[in-house]
Design a protein around this motif. Structure first.
Motif, short mmCIF file in Angstrom:
data_model
loop_
_atom_site.label_atom_id
_atom_site.label_comp_id
_atom_site.label_asym_id
_atom_site.label_seq_id
_atom_site.Cartn_x
_atom_site.Cartn_y
_atom_site.Cartn_z
N VAL A 169 12.06 -55.25 -13.96
CA VAL A 169 10.90 -54.58 -13.37
C VAL A 169 11.38 -53.62 -12.29
CG1 VAL A 169 8.92 -54.90 -11.83
CG2 VAL A 169 9.15 -56.33 -13.86
N GLU A 170 10.89 -52.40 -12.37
CA GLU A 170 11.13 -51.39 -11.34
C GLU A 170 9.80 -51.08 -10.66
OE1 GLU A 170 14.12 -48.92 -10.62
OE2 GLU A 170 14.75 -51.02 -10.83
N TYR A 171 9.76 -51.20 -9.34
CA TYR A 171 8.57 -50.80 -8.59
C TYR A 171 8.84 -49.43 -7.99
CZ TYR A 171 4.72 -50.54 -5.35
OH TYR A 171 3.60 -50.11 -4.68
N ARG A 172 8.14 -48.42 -8.46
CA ARG A 172 8.42 -47.04 -8.05
C ARG A 172 7.29 -46.51 -7.18
NH1 ARG A 172 11.16 -44.91 -13.73
NH2 ARG A 172 12.95 -46.34 -13.59
N GLU A 173 7.62 -46.37 -5.91
CA GLU A 173 6.65 -45.84 -4.96
C GLU A 173 6.51 -44.33 -5.13
OE1 GLU A 173 6.78 -48.63 -1.20
OE2 GLU A 173 8.82 -48.15 -1.82
N LEU A 174 5.65 -43.72 -4.31
CA LEU A 174 5.29 -42.32 -4.53
C LEU A 174 6.47 -41.37 -4.53
CD1 LEU A 174 1.97 -41.88 -2.49
CD2 LEU A 174 2.28 -42.47 -4.89
N GLN A 175 7.52 -41.68 -3.75
CA GLN A 175 8.66 -40.76 -3.68
C GLN A 175 9.40 -40.65 -5.01
OE1 GLN A 175 8.37 -43.56 -1.91
NE2 GLN A 175 10.29 -44.72 -1.78
N HIS A 176 9.13 -41.55 -5.94
CA HIS A 176 9.76 -41.46 -7.25
C HIS A 176 9.07 -40.44 -8.15
CE1 HIS A 176 12.61 -44.92 -7.13
NE2 HIS A 176 11.78 -45.32 -6.17
N ASP A 177 7.85 -40.06 -7.80
CA ASP A 177 7.06 -39.20 -8.68
C ASP A 177 6.63 -37.88 -8.05
OD1 ASP A 177 6.97 -40.97 -10.97
OD2 ASP A 177 5.63 -42.23 -9.81
N GLN A 178 6.83 -37.71 -6.75
CA GLN A 178 6.44 -36.46 -6.10
C GLN A 178 7.38 -36.15 -4.96
OE1 GLN A 178 2.80 -37.52 -3.26
NE2 GLN A 178 2.46 -38.31 -5.33
N PRO A 179 7.56 -34.85 -4.65
CA PRO A 179 8.48 -34.46 -3.57
C PRO A 179 8.05 -35.03 -2.23
CG PRO A 179 7.86 -32.57 -4.92
CD PRO A 179 6.94 -33.69 -5.30
N ASP B 193 15.69 -45.78 -17.33
CA ASP B 193 14.70 -45.80 -18.42
C ASP B 193 15.37 -45.79 -19.79
OD1 ASP B 193 12.79 -45.73 -16.46
OD2 ASP B 193 12.23 -43.63 -16.77
N THR B 194 16.53 -45.15 -19.88
CA THR B 194 17.25 -45.07 -21.15
C THR B 194 18.18 -46.25 -21.37
OG1 THR B 194 17.19 -42.64 -21.13
CG2 THR B 194 18.87 -43.68 -22.50
N GLU B 195 18.98 -46.57 -20.36
CA GLU B 195 20.04 -47.56 -20.53
C GLU B 195 19.53 -48.99 -20.60
OE1 GLU B 195 23.30 -47.07 -21.09
OE2 GLU B 195 22.77 -44.96 -21.27
N ILE B 196 18.50 -49.32 -19.85
CA ILE B 196 18.03 -50.71 -19.84
C ILE B 196 17.50 -51.13 -21.22
CG2 ILE B 196 16.29 -52.26 -18.86
CD1 ILE B 196 16.73 -50.76 -16.17
N ARG C 57 17.41 -39.16 -7.42
CA ARG C 57 16.57 -40.32 -7.69
C ARG C 57 15.92 -40.20 -9.07
NH1 ARG C 57 13.05 -39.52 -4.06
NH2 ARG C 57 14.19 -40.56 -2.39
N ALA C 58 15.43 -38.99 -9.39
CA ALA C 58 14.80 -38.77 -10.70
C ALA C 58 15.82 -38.94 -11.82
CB ALA C 58 14.18 -37.37 -10.75
N MET C 59 17.04 -38.43 -11.61
CA MET C 59 18.11 -38.58 -12.60
C MET C 59 18.43 -40.05 -12.85
SD MET C 59 20.66 -35.57 -11.27
CE MET C 59 22.06 -36.36 -12.06
N TYR C 60 18.55 -40.80 -11.76
CA TYR C 60 18.91 -42.21 -11.89
C TYR C 60 17.76 -43.03 -12.47
CZ TYR C 60 23.28 -41.50 -9.30
OH TYR C 60 24.54 -41.10 -8.90
N ASP C 61 16.51 -42.67 -12.16
CA ASP C 61 15.37 -43.35 -12.78
C ASP C 61 15.39 -43.12 -14.29
OD1 ASP C 61 14.39 -44.37 -10.42
OD2 ASP C 61 12.82 -42.86 -10.17
#
Length: 258
Positions: free
Chosen positions: A59-69, A98-101, A90-94
């Motif tokens: 489970v990844e909990y992604r707060e607002l900084q993961h989706d907006q500047p 999403d791919t590797e897991i 952060r976007a690259m690592y997310d």
């Protein structure tokens, strides 16, 4: 300032553990999930928010900084080892998570503040009753579609395909390999195999916005639905560039014989 133990992330992970009846490994690191190399060539392992080995679930909990500047978090004037600022990294690592897991056979669930009782700034109000009810719905596997999609994604990676952000946000999975592009619609086990197959074909037809011949379409179904999707004749599927893929009960992907 809140510590990690008092953070919204810790609160969400704690509720997930309550729903699952199992304690999470927090900030867990896998050998195969790594960041970009630094100046000395070393690649740090990327942590995941929570991992339940018994459930094969991350489970990844992604707060607002993961989706907006957000300049405070992004540090746009400071470059990381990836050659971009922290927000872009952060976007690259997310995306890498999403791919590797799923590619390593684990189920990944991403939870955002909007999925729970949160204010306009993305801070959780910590309404435990409402949040528990929401998480029970999120963590439940309502259908077999996730299993089918995860198995097909793993197969695509093994075949040299790279999953990408879908052109159409309703697309289940999209991948590229060289000049080729594959747009996929996945279905899980269902009691209405014929109806779901017809719906899936309609969904693919609506996504046929490209006239490029190297773009193909995939209908990915469990073994129990193969006969239903093959009611559309093979020559029609060929004209429409639709390929049928079967995912067996043990996760093997194969092309049914025409």
């Amino acid at each position: 300032m809140r510590t990690r133990d008092d953070s919204d992330e810790a609160y969400v992970v704690g509720l997930c553990s309550q729903v699952l009846g199992d304690t999470a490994l927090t900030q867990h690191k896998f050998d195969w999930l790594q960041g970009d190399p630094g100046t000395g060539g070393r690649r740090a392992k990327l942590p995941v928010d929570a991992y339940w080995p018994g459930h094969q679930l991350v489970v990844e909990y992604r707060e607002l900084q993961h989706d907006q500047p957000m300049p405070h978090f992004d540090k746009p004037d400071r470059l990381t080892v990836s050659g971009v600022h922290r927000g872009e990294q952060r976007a690259m690592y997310d995306a890498r998570r999403d791919t590797e897991i799923p590619a390593h056979g684990l189920r990944l669930i991403v939870i955002r503040p909007a999925d729970l009782d949160a204010d306009g700034r993305g801070r959780l109000r910590r309404n435990r009753e409402a949040d528990l009810a929401a998480l029970k719905r999120i963590l439940a596997r309502h259908s077999d579609e996730d299993r089918v999609t995860d198995a097909f994604r793993t197969w695509l990676l093994a075949e040299g395909w790279t999953p990408v952000d879908p052109t159409d946000r309703w697309t289940d999975l999209e991948a590229v390999r060289g000049d080729e592009r594959l747009i996929c619609e996945a279905k899980g086990r269902t009691s209405e195999k014929g109806i779901d197959a017809d719906i899936a074909y309609g969904q693919l037809l609506r996504r046929m916005t490209s006239q490029e011949l190297h773009t193909r379409y995939a209908l990915v179904v469990p073994s129990s639905s193969v006969k239903a999707v093959e009611r559309v004749p093979a020559h029609v599927r060929k004209l429409l560039r639709i390929d049928v893929y079967e995912v067996t009960d043990d996760g093997v992907v194969r092309r049914p014989s025409a």
